[in-house]
Write an enzyme that holds these catalytic residues in place. Structure first.
Site, mmCIF file in Angstrom:
data_model
loop_
_atom_site.group_PDB
_atom_site.id
_atom_site.type_symbol
_atom_site.label_atom_id
_atom_site.label_comp_id
_atom_site.label_asym_id
_atom_site.label_seq_id
_atom_site.Cartn_x
_atom_site.Cartn_y
_atom_site.Cartn_z
ATOM 1 N N LYS A 172 4.377 4.405 18.529
ATOM 2 C CA LYS A 172 4.449 5.792 18.055
ATOM 3 C C LYS A 172 4.810 6.754 19.193
ATOM 4 O O LYS A 172 5.643 7.643 19.013
ATOM 5 C CB LYS A 172 3.116 6.191 17.406
ATOM 6 C CG LYS A 172 2.883 5.452 16.076
ATOM 7 C CD LYS A 172 1.468 5.641 15.574
ATOM 8 C CE LYS A 172 1.240 4.952 14.239
ATOM 9 N NZ LYS A 172 -0.194 4.868 13.871
ATOM 10 N N LYS A 205 7.167 1.943 11.794
ATOM 11 C CA LYS A 205 7.264 2.353 13.214
ATOM 12 C C LYS A 205 7.831 1.258 14.110
ATOM 13 O O LYS A 205 8.501 1.550 15.099
ATOM 14 C CB LYS A 205 5.918 2.824 13.744
ATOM 15 C CG LYS A 205 4.854 1.749 13.729
ATOM 16 C CD LYS A 205 3.534 2.265 13.279
ATOM 17 C CE LYS A 205 2.751 1.154 12.673
ATOM 18 N NZ LYS A 205 1.732 1.551 11.761
ATOM 19 N N GLY A 222 1.128 9.309 10.304
ATOM 20 C CA GLY A 222 0.937 9.233 8.851
ATOM 21 C C GLY A 222 1.431 10.485 8.143
ATOM 22 O O GLY A 222 2.618 10.812 8.184
ATOM 23 N N THR A 240 0.831 -1.215 0.000
ATOM 24 C CA THR A 240 0.000 0.000 0.000
ATOM 25 C C THR A 240 0.861 1.259 0.000
ATOM 26 O O THR A 240 0.687 2.148 -0.837
ATOM 27 C CB THR A 240 -0.915 -0.012 1.251
ATOM 28 O OG1 THR A 240 -1.630 -1.241 1.253
ATOM 29 C CG2 THR A 240 -1.886 1.135 1.235
ATOM 30 N N GLY A 289 -3.376 5.742 5.860
ATOM 31 C CA GLY A 289 -3.854 5.738 4.465
ATOM 32 C C GLY A 289 -2.697 5.853 3.497
ATOM 33 O O GLY A 289 -1.651 6.414 3.812
HETATM 34 N N1 HSE Z 1 -3.151 1.028 11.794
HETATM 35 C C1 HSE Z 1 -2.602 2.348 11.864
HETATM 36 C C2 HSE Z 1 -3.724 3.318 12.237
HETATM 37 C C3 HSE Z 1 -1.989 2.717 10.553
HETATM 38 O O1 HSE Z 1 -4.894 2.926 12.208
HETATM 39 O O2 HSE Z 1 -3.448 4.456 12.600
HETATM 40 C C4 HSE Z 1 -1.062 3.889 10.596
HETATM 41 O O3 HSE Z 1 0.083 3.655 11.366
#
Ligand code: HSE
Length: 406
Positions: free
Chosen positions: A200, A100, A129, A11, A297
Protein backbone atom coordinates in the site's frame (compact mmCIF):
# COMPACT_ATOMS: atom_id res chain seq x y z
CA UNK A 1 -27.33 1.78 -19.89
CA UNK A 2 -23.72 0.89 -19.08
CA UNK A 3 -22.99 -2.81 -18.76
CA UNK A 4 -20.34 -3.93 -16.32
CA UNK A 5 -18.84 -7.27 -15.32
CA UNK A 6 -17.47 -8.31 -11.93
CA UNK A 7 -14.52 -10.71 -11.81
CA UNK A 8 -14.79 -12.67 -8.56
CA UNK A 9 -17.81 -13.13 -6.27
CA UNK A 10 -15.89 -13.31 -3.00
CA UNK A 11 -16.17 -10.86 -0.11
CA UNK A 12 -15.48 -7.69 -2.11
CA UNK A 13 -17.25 -8.88 -5.29
CA UNK A 14 -20.46 -9.69 -3.44
CA UNK A 15 -20.08 -6.34 -1.64
CA UNK A 16 -19.90 -4.54 -5.01
CA UNK A 17 -23.13 -6.23 -6.15
CA UNK A 18 -24.79 -5.36 -2.81
CA UNK A 19 -23.74 -1.69 -2.96
CA UNK A 20 -24.95 -1.32 -6.57
CA UNK A 21 -28.28 -2.95 -5.67
CA UNK A 22 -28.76 -1.00 -2.43
CA UNK A 23 -27.98 2.45 -3.83
CA UNK A 24 -28.92 1.87 -7.46
CA UNK A 25 -30.94 5.03 -8.02
CA UNK A 26 -28.41 7.46 -6.52
CA UNK A 27 -25.52 5.59 -8.18
CA UNK A 28 -27.26 5.76 -11.58
CA UNK A 29 -27.93 9.47 -11.07
CA UNK A 30 -24.28 10.12 -10.23
CA UNK A 31 -23.04 7.98 -13.12
CA UNK A 32 -25.40 9.75 -15.52
CA UNK A 33 -26.66 6.39 -16.84
CA UNK A 34 -28.02 3.14 -15.46
CA UNK A 35 -25.30 0.73 -14.34
CA UNK A 36 -26.20 -2.87 -15.15
CA UNK A 37 -24.22 -5.83 -13.85
CA UNK A 38 -24.29 -8.10 -16.88
CA UNK A 39 -21.88 -10.82 -15.75
CA UNK A 40 -20.19 -12.07 -12.60
CA UNK A 41 -17.22 -14.36 -13.20
CA UNK A 42 -16.66 -17.06 -10.60
CA UNK A 43 -15.64 -20.71 -10.57
CA UNK A 44 -18.56 -21.53 -8.32
CA UNK A 45 -22.30 -21.71 -8.92
CA UNK A 46 -24.62 -19.98 -6.49
CA UNK A 47 -27.78 -22.10 -6.68
CA UNK A 48 -30.78 -20.30 -5.23
CA UNK A 49 -28.98 -16.93 -5.15
CA UNK A 50 -30.33 -14.27 -7.56
CA UNK A 51 -26.71 -13.74 -8.70
CA UNK A 52 -26.79 -17.20 -10.32
CA UNK A 53 -28.37 -15.86 -13.54
CA UNK A 54 -25.36 -13.55 -14.05
CA UNK A 55 -22.65 -16.08 -13.20
CA UNK A 56 -20.31 -17.12 -16.00
CA UNK A 57 -17.29 -19.43 -15.71
CA UNK A 58 -15.56 -18.37 -18.91
CA UNK A 59 -13.71 -15.04 -18.90
CA UNK A 60 -13.85 -14.88 -22.72
CA UNK A 61 -17.62 -14.29 -22.60
CA UNK A 62 -16.88 -10.99 -20.83
CA UNK A 63 -13.82 -10.12 -22.91
CA UNK A 64 -15.63 -10.69 -26.21
CA UNK A 65 -18.84 -8.87 -25.30
CA UNK A 66 -18.58 -5.35 -26.77
CA UNK A 67 -21.46 -4.19 -24.55
CA UNK A 68 -19.30 -4.56 -21.43
CA UNK A 69 -17.51 -1.24 -20.98
CA UNK A 70 -16.33 -1.56 -17.37
CA UNK A 71 -14.79 -4.56 -15.64
CA UNK A 72 -14.44 -4.79 -11.86
CA UNK A 73 -11.48 -7.00 -10.93
CA UNK A 74 -11.85 -8.15 -7.34
CA UNK A 75 -10.18 -11.53 -7.62
CA UNK A 76 -7.01 -10.59 -5.72
CA UNK A 77 -3.55 -12.03 -6.34
CA UNK A 78 -1.38 -11.56 -9.40
CA UNK A 79 -2.72 -14.25 -11.73
CA UNK A 80 -5.05 -14.55 -13.51
CA UNK A 81 -5.95 -10.99 -12.43
CA UNK A 82 -2.99 -9.46 -14.33
CA UNK A 83 -3.72 -11.29 -17.60
CA UNK A 84 -7.46 -10.56 -17.43
CA UNK A 85 -6.90 -6.87 -16.61
CA UNK A 86 -4.44 -6.45 -19.46
CA UNK A 87 -6.76 -8.18 -21.93
CA UNK A 88 -9.70 -6.00 -20.86
CA UNK A 89 -7.68 -2.79 -21.23
CA UNK A 90 -6.34 -3.89 -24.63
CA UNK A 91 -9.96 -4.55 -25.67
CA UNK A 92 -10.89 -0.98 -24.68
CA UNK A 93 -12.70 -1.80 -21.43
CA UNK A 94 -12.01 0.31 -18.34
CA UNK A 95 -11.03 -1.68 -15.26
CA UNK A 96 -11.27 -0.90 -11.55
CA UNK A 97 -9.86 -2.97 -8.74
CA UNK A 98 -9.19 -3.44 -5.04
CA UNK A 99 -6.15 -5.62 -5.85
CA UNK A 100 -3.14 -4.02 -4.15
CA UNK A 101 -0.73 -6.82 -5.11
CA UNK A 102 -1.47 -6.23 -8.78
CA UNK A 103 -1.42 -2.41 -8.60
CA UNK A 104 1.86 -2.42 -6.65
CA UNK A 105 3.49 -4.81 -9.12
CA UNK A 106 2.07 -3.72 -12.51
CA UNK A 107 0.27 -0.40 -11.83
CA UNK A 108 2.55 1.72 -14.04
CA UNK A 109 2.13 -0.56 -17.06
CA UNK A 110 -1.65 -0.94 -16.65
CA UNK A 111 -2.13 2.81 -16.21
CA UNK A 112 -0.13 3.44 -19.34
CA UNK A 113 -2.20 0.92 -21.33
CA UNK A 114 -5.40 2.65 -20.16
CA UNK A 115 -4.07 6.10 -20.97
CA UNK A 116 -3.07 5.08 -24.52
CA UNK A 117 -6.67 3.98 -25.12
CA UNK A 118 -8.40 6.93 -23.40
CA UNK A 119 -9.95 4.61 -20.84
CA UNK A 120 -9.28 4.14 -17.13
CA UNK A 121 -7.61 1.84 -14.66
CA UNK A 122 -8.75 2.95 -11.18
CA UNK A 123 -7.85 1.45 -7.80
CA UNK A 124 -9.32 3.56 -5.00
CA UNK A 125 -9.96 0.44 -2.87
CA UNK A 126 -6.38 -0.81 -3.08
CA UNK A 127 -5.17 1.45 -0.23
CA UNK A 128 -7.10 2.30 2.89
CA UNK A 129 -10.25 0.33 1.93
CA UNK A 130 -13.15 2.77 1.91
CA UNK A 131 -11.02 5.86 2.67
CA UNK A 132 -10.76 8.20 -0.31
CA UNK A 133 -7.01 8.63 -0.77
CA UNK A 134 -6.16 7.67 -4.37
CA UNK A 135 -8.64 10.18 -5.80
CA UNK A 136 -7.40 13.03 -3.54
CA UNK A 137 -3.79 12.27 -4.50
CA UNK A 138 -4.77 12.12 -8.17
CA UNK A 139 -7.04 15.12 -8.42
CA UNK A 140 -7.15 17.23 -5.25
CA UNK A 141 -3.61 17.58 -3.96
CA UNK A 142 -2.29 18.42 -7.41
CA UNK A 143 -1.01 21.92 -6.54
CA UNK A 144 1.37 20.44 -4.00
CA UNK A 145 4.63 18.61 -4.07
CA UNK A 146 4.03 15.80 -1.61
CA UNK A 147 7.07 15.29 0.58
CA UNK A 148 5.74 12.84 3.15
CA UNK A 149 3.09 10.12 3.43
CA UNK A 150 2.62 8.16 6.65
CA UNK A 151 -0.22 5.79 7.21
CA UNK A 152 -1.81 3.20 9.41
CA UNK A 153 -2.56 1.07 6.37
CA UNK A 154 -3.51 -2.29 7.85
CA UNK A 155 -6.68 -2.79 9.87
CA UNK A 156 -5.81 -6.22 11.24
CA UNK A 157 -2.55 -5.16 12.87
CA UNK A 158 -4.06 -1.91 14.14
CA UNK A 159 -6.81 -3.94 15.79
CA UNK A 160 -4.20 -6.23 17.38
CA UNK A 161 -1.98 -3.36 18.60
CA UNK A 162 -5.00 -1.52 20.00
CA UNK A 163 -6.03 -4.66 21.94
CA UNK A 164 -2.49 -5.10 23.27
CA UNK A 165 -2.42 -1.43 24.35
CA UNK A 166 -5.81 -1.33 26.05
CA UNK A 167 -5.97 -4.83 27.53
CA UNK A 168 -2.29 -5.52 28.26
CA UNK A 169 -2.46 -8.81 26.36
CA UNK A 170 0.31 -10.67 24.54
CA UNK A 171 0.74 -10.83 20.79
CA UNK A 172 -0.24 -14.53 20.35
CA UNK A 173 -3.40 -14.04 22.36
CA UNK A 174 -4.67 -11.05 20.32
CA UNK A 175 -3.66 -12.73 17.05
CA UNK A 176 -5.86 -15.69 17.97
CA UNK A 177 -8.76 -13.36 18.71
CA UNK A 178 -8.23 -11.45 15.43
CA UNK A 179 -8.33 -14.78 13.57
CA UNK A 180 -11.50 -15.85 15.40
CA UNK A 181 -13.17 -12.54 14.47
CA UNK A 182 -12.18 -13.01 10.82
CA UNK A 183 -9.84 -9.99 10.70
CA UNK A 184 -6.63 -12.02 10.44
CA UNK A 185 -6.17 -14.88 7.99
CA UNK A 186 -5.28 -18.40 9.11
CA UNK A 187 -1.84 -17.58 7.68
CA UNK A 188 -1.51 -14.03 9.02
CA UNK A 189 1.91 -13.26 7.50
CA UNK A 190 0.70 -10.69 4.94
CA UNK A 191 -0.71 -8.53 7.72
CA UNK A 192 1.56 -9.15 10.72
CA UNK A 193 4.84 -9.17 8.77
CA UNK A 194 3.90 -5.82 7.18
CA UNK A 195 3.75 -7.09 3.56
CA UNK A 196 0.22 -5.72 3.01
CA UNK A 197 1.16 -2.26 4.36
CA UNK A 198 4.33 -2.41 2.24
CA UNK A 199 2.36 -2.79 -1.01
CA UNK A 200 0.00 0.00 0.00
CA UNK A 201 2.78 2.50 0.80
CA UNK A 202 4.46 1.51 -2.50
CA UNK A 203 1.27 2.42 -4.41
CA UNK A 204 0.73 5.69 -2.53
CA UNK A 205 4.37 6.70 -2.95
CA UNK A 206 4.42 5.86 -6.67
CA UNK A 207 1.35 8.01 -7.18
CA UNK A 208 2.52 10.88 -4.98
CA UNK A 209 6.08 11.00 -6.32
CA UNK A 210 5.21 10.11 -9.95
CA UNK A 211 7.65 7.23 -10.39
CA UNK A 212 7.59 3.51 -9.74
CA UNK A 213 8.41 2.64 -6.13
CA UNK A 214 9.14 -1.09 -6.05
CA UNK A 215 7.69 -2.69 -2.93
CA UNK A 216 10.64 -5.09 -2.90
CA UNK A 217 12.92 -2.11 -2.14
CA UNK A 218 10.98 -0.99 0.94
CA UNK A 219 12.46 -1.91 4.32
CA UNK A 220 9.65 -3.84 6.04
CA UNK A 221 9.36 -4.88 9.67
CA UNK A 222 6.11 -6.31 11.05
CA UNK A 223 4.65 -6.48 14.55
CA UNK A 224 5.58 -10.09 15.41
CA UNK A 225 8.24 -9.00 17.93
CA UNK A 226 6.05 -6.49 19.79
CA UNK A 227 5.25 -7.69 23.30
CA UNK A 228 3.06 -6.75 26.25
CA UNK A 229 6.25 -5.47 27.94
CA UNK A 230 6.80 -2.97 25.10
CA UNK A 231 3.32 -1.60 25.80
CA UNK A 232 4.15 -1.17 29.50
CA UNK A 233 6.99 1.16 28.48
CA UNK A 234 4.83 2.87 25.84
CA UNK A 235 2.15 3.56 28.47
CA UNK A 236 4.78 4.97 30.84
CA UNK A 237 6.00 7.28 28.03
CA UNK A 238 2.42 8.26 27.12
CA UNK A 239 2.89 7.00 23.57
CA UNK A 240 1.07 4.55 21.27
CA UNK A 241 2.70 1.82 19.16
CA UNK A 242 1.43 1.82 15.55
CA UNK A 243 2.47 -0.12 12.47
CA UNK A 244 3.22 2.68 10.01
CA UNK A 245 3.99 2.64 6.33
CA UNK A 246 5.81 5.83 5.49
CA UNK A 247 7.80 7.47 2.75
CA UNK A 248 9.61 10.73 2.96
CA UNK A 249 11.63 13.12 0.86
CA UNK A 250 15.13 13.52 2.28
CA UNK A 251 17.08 16.12 0.32
CA UNK A 252 16.77 15.15 -3.32
CA UNK A 253 15.96 11.50 -2.63
CA UNK A 254 13.26 9.46 -0.94
CA UNK A 255 13.18 6.63 1.53
CA UNK A 256 10.31 4.36 2.52
CA UNK A 257 9.73 1.99 5.39
CA UNK A 258 7.13 -0.15 7.15
CA UNK A 259 7.76 -0.62 10.87
CA UNK A 260 6.15 -0.41 14.30
CA UNK A 261 6.67 3.12 15.55
CA UNK A 262 6.06 4.94 18.84
CA UNK A 263 3.69 7.84 18.28
CA UNK A 264 3.05 10.89 20.50
CA UNK A 265 -0.45 12.04 21.57
CA UNK A 266 0.10 15.23 19.55
CA UNK A 267 0.41 13.14 16.38
CA UNK A 268 -2.90 12.81 14.46
CA UNK A 269 -2.13 9.08 13.97
CA UNK A 270 -2.09 8.50 17.76
CA UNK A 271 -5.88 8.18 18.13
CA UNK A 272 -6.48 5.91 15.14
CA UNK A 273 -7.60 2.72 16.84
CA UNK A 274 -9.08 -0.70 16.12
CA UNK A 275 -9.62 -1.68 12.50
CA UNK A 276 -9.56 1.97 11.39
CA UNK A 277 -6.89 3.25 9.01
CA UNK A 278 -5.56 6.77 8.47
CA UNK A 279 -3.23 8.32 5.95
CA UNK A 280 -1.31 11.45 6.79
CA UNK A 281 -0.01 13.49 3.86
CA UNK A 282 2.29 16.51 3.93
CA UNK A 283 2.39 18.82 0.94
CA UNK A 284 4.85 21.69 0.52
CA UNK A 285 2.00 24.19 0.04
CA UNK A 286 -0.91 22.57 1.88
CA UNK A 287 0.96 21.45 4.97
CA UNK A 288 -0.67 18.55 6.81
CA UNK A 289 -3.81 16.64 5.80
CA UNK A 290 -5.18 13.39 7.15
CA UNK A 291 -7.66 10.90 5.70
CA UNK A 292 -9.42 8.60 8.16
CA UNK A 293 -11.93 5.76 7.95
CA UNK A 294 -12.57 2.05 7.57
CA UNK A 295 -9.56 0.52 5.88
CA UNK A 296 -10.97 -2.96 5.34
CA UNK A 297 -14.20 -4.93 5.25
CA UNK A 298 -16.71 -5.93 2.60
CA UNK A 299 -18.88 -2.82 2.28
CA UNK A 300 -16.28 -0.06 2.90
CA UNK A 301 -14.03 -1.66 0.27
CA UNK A 302 -16.96 -2.18 -2.12
CA UNK A 303 -17.96 1.46 -1.62
CA UNK A 304 -14.54 2.56 -2.94
CA UNK A 305 -14.74 0.11 -5.87
CA UNK A 306 -18.19 1.35 -6.87
CA UNK A 307 -16.98 4.97 -6.68
CA UNK A 308 -14.46 3.95 -9.35
CA UNK A 309 -17.22 2.33 -11.44
CA UNK A 310 -19.13 5.64 -11.32
CA UNK A 311 -16.02 7.62 -12.29
CA UNK A 312 -15.34 5.27 -15.19
CA UNK A 313 -18.96 5.49 -16.34
CA UNK A 314 -18.69 9.27 -16.34
CA UNK A 315 -15.41 9.17 -18.28
CA UNK A 316 -15.89 6.35 -20.77
CA UNK A 317 -13.60 7.94 -23.36
CA UNK A 318 -11.29 10.07 -21.26
CA UNK A 319 -8.40 8.98 -19.12
CA UNK A 320 -8.63 10.75 -15.74
CA UNK A 321 -5.79 9.10 -13.85
CA UNK A 322 -2.37 10.64 -13.47
CA UNK A 323 -0.07 7.82 -14.37
CA UNK A 324 3.22 7.22 -12.71
CA UNK A 325 6.28 6.63 -14.82
CA UNK A 326 7.51 3.06 -15.00
CA UNK A 327 11.01 4.47 -14.41
CA UNK A 328 11.99 3.29 -11.04
CA UNK A 329 12.37 5.74 -8.16
CA UNK A 330 15.61 4.69 -6.50
CA UNK A 331 15.00 4.80 -2.77
CA UNK A 332 17.89 5.72 -0.54
CA UNK A 333 18.99 3.26 2.07
CA UNK A 334 17.22 3.86 5.39
CA UNK A 335 20.58 3.83 7.17
CA UNK A 336 20.90 7.59 6.60
CA UNK A 337 17.40 8.43 7.82
CA UNK A 338 17.28 10.11 11.22
CA UNK A 339 15.09 9.60 14.24
CA UNK A 340 15.22 8.80 17.94
CA UNK A 341 14.83 5.29 19.29
CA UNK A 342 13.31 3.60 22.30
CA UNK A 343 15.61 0.83 23.52
CA UNK A 344 15.09 -1.98 26.03
CA UNK A 345 18.35 -3.24 27.50
CA UNK A 346 19.19 -6.12 29.83
CA UNK A 347 20.83 -5.46 33.19
CA UNK A 348 20.48 -3.12 36.11
CA UNK A 349 19.91 0.57 35.42
CA UNK A 350 22.17 1.55 38.36
CA UNK A 351 25.05 -0.46 36.96
CA UNK A 352 24.51 0.42 33.29
CA UNK A 353 23.52 4.11 33.47
CA UNK A 354 27.03 5.52 32.92
CA UNK A 355 27.88 3.11 30.10
CA UNK A 356 24.58 3.86 28.26
CA UNK A 357 25.25 7.61 28.54
CA UNK A 358 28.81 7.21 27.39
CA UNK A 359 27.66 5.32 24.27
CA UNK A 360 24.37 7.08 23.44
CA UNK A 361 24.96 10.55 24.96
CA UNK A 362 22.05 12.20 26.72
CA UNK A 363 19.13 9.76 27.02
CA UNK A 364 15.90 9.54 28.98
CA UNK A 365 15.67 6.43 31.20
CA UNK A 366 12.45 4.54 31.92
CA UNK A 367 12.10 1.84 34.53
CA UNK A 368 9.07 -0.42 34.94
CA UNK A 369 9.35 -1.97 38.43
CA UNK A 370 7.60 -5.22 37.47
CA UNK A 371 10.04 -5.82 34.57
CA UNK A 372 13.06 -7.10 36.47
CA UNK A 373 16.52 -7.38 34.96
CA UNK A 374 15.94 -4.76 32.29
CA UNK A 375 15.41 -1.04 31.77
CA UNK A 376 14.47 1.23 28.90
CA UNK A 377 15.72 4.53 27.48
CA UNK A 378 14.95 6.89 24.61
CA UNK A 379 17.82 8.30 22.57
CA UNK A 380 18.34 11.66 20.93
CA UNK A 381 18.02 11.93 17.14
CA UNK A 382 20.59 9.92 15.17
CA UNK A 383 20.81 8.03 11.91
CA UNK A 384 19.84 4.35 11.68
CA UNK A 385 23.50 3.59 10.97
CA UNK A 386 24.69 5.46 14.06
CA UNK A 387 22.09 3.67 16.15
CA UNK A 388 23.22 0.26 14.87
CA UNK A 389 26.87 0.98 15.79
CA UNK A 390 25.96 2.17 19.30
CA UNK A 391 23.56 -0.72 19.93
CA UNK A 392 26.30 -3.14 18.92
CA UNK A 393 28.69 -1.44 21.37
CA UNK A 394 26.15 -1.66 24.20
CA UNK A 395 25.68 -5.35 23.49
CA UNK A 396 22.66 -5.79 25.77
CA UNK A 397 19.77 -4.53 23.61
CA UNK A 398 16.60 -6.63 24.03
CA UNK A 399 14.61 -4.70 21.45
CA UNK A 400 14.21 -1.26 19.94
CA UNK A 401 11.26 0.64 18.51
CA UNK A 402 11.60 3.74 16.36
CA UNK A 403 10.01 6.98 17.55
CA UNK A 404 8.12 9.13 15.06
CA UNK A 405 8.93 12.83 15.01
CA UNK A 406 6.42 15.28 13.55
N1 HSE B 1 -5.83 -7.43 5.51
C1 HSE B 1 -6.05 -6.06 5.15
C2 HSE B 1 -6.16 -5.24 6.44
C3 HSE B 1 -7.29 -5.94 4.33
O1 HSE B 1 -6.27 -5.82 7.52
O2 HSE B 1 -6.09 -4.02 6.38
C4 HSE B 1 -7.43 -4.65 3.58
O3 HSE B 1 -6.44 -4.48 2.60
Amino acid sequence: MIHIAVLGYGTVGSGVVEVINTNHSSINKKAGEEINIKYVLDLRDFEGDPIQEKIVHDFNIILNDPEVKIVVEVMGGLEPAYTYTKQCLLAGKSVCTSNKELVAKHGAELLELAKERNINYLFEASCGGGIPIIRPLNSSLTADEIDEIAGILNGTTNYMLTKMATEGREYDDVLKEAQEKGYAERNPAADVEGYDACRKIAILSSLAFGRQVDFEDIYTEGITNITAADFKYAREMGKAIKLLGFSKKAGESFYAMVAPVLVDPTDPLYSVNGVFNAIFVHGNVLGDAMFYGRGAGKLPTASAVVSDVIDEAKHLHRSIMAFWSSHKLELTDISNSQRSFFVRAAGSLEEERARVEEIFGSVHFIRIPELEGEFGFTTGIMTEAEYAVRAERLGSVISRIRIRSI
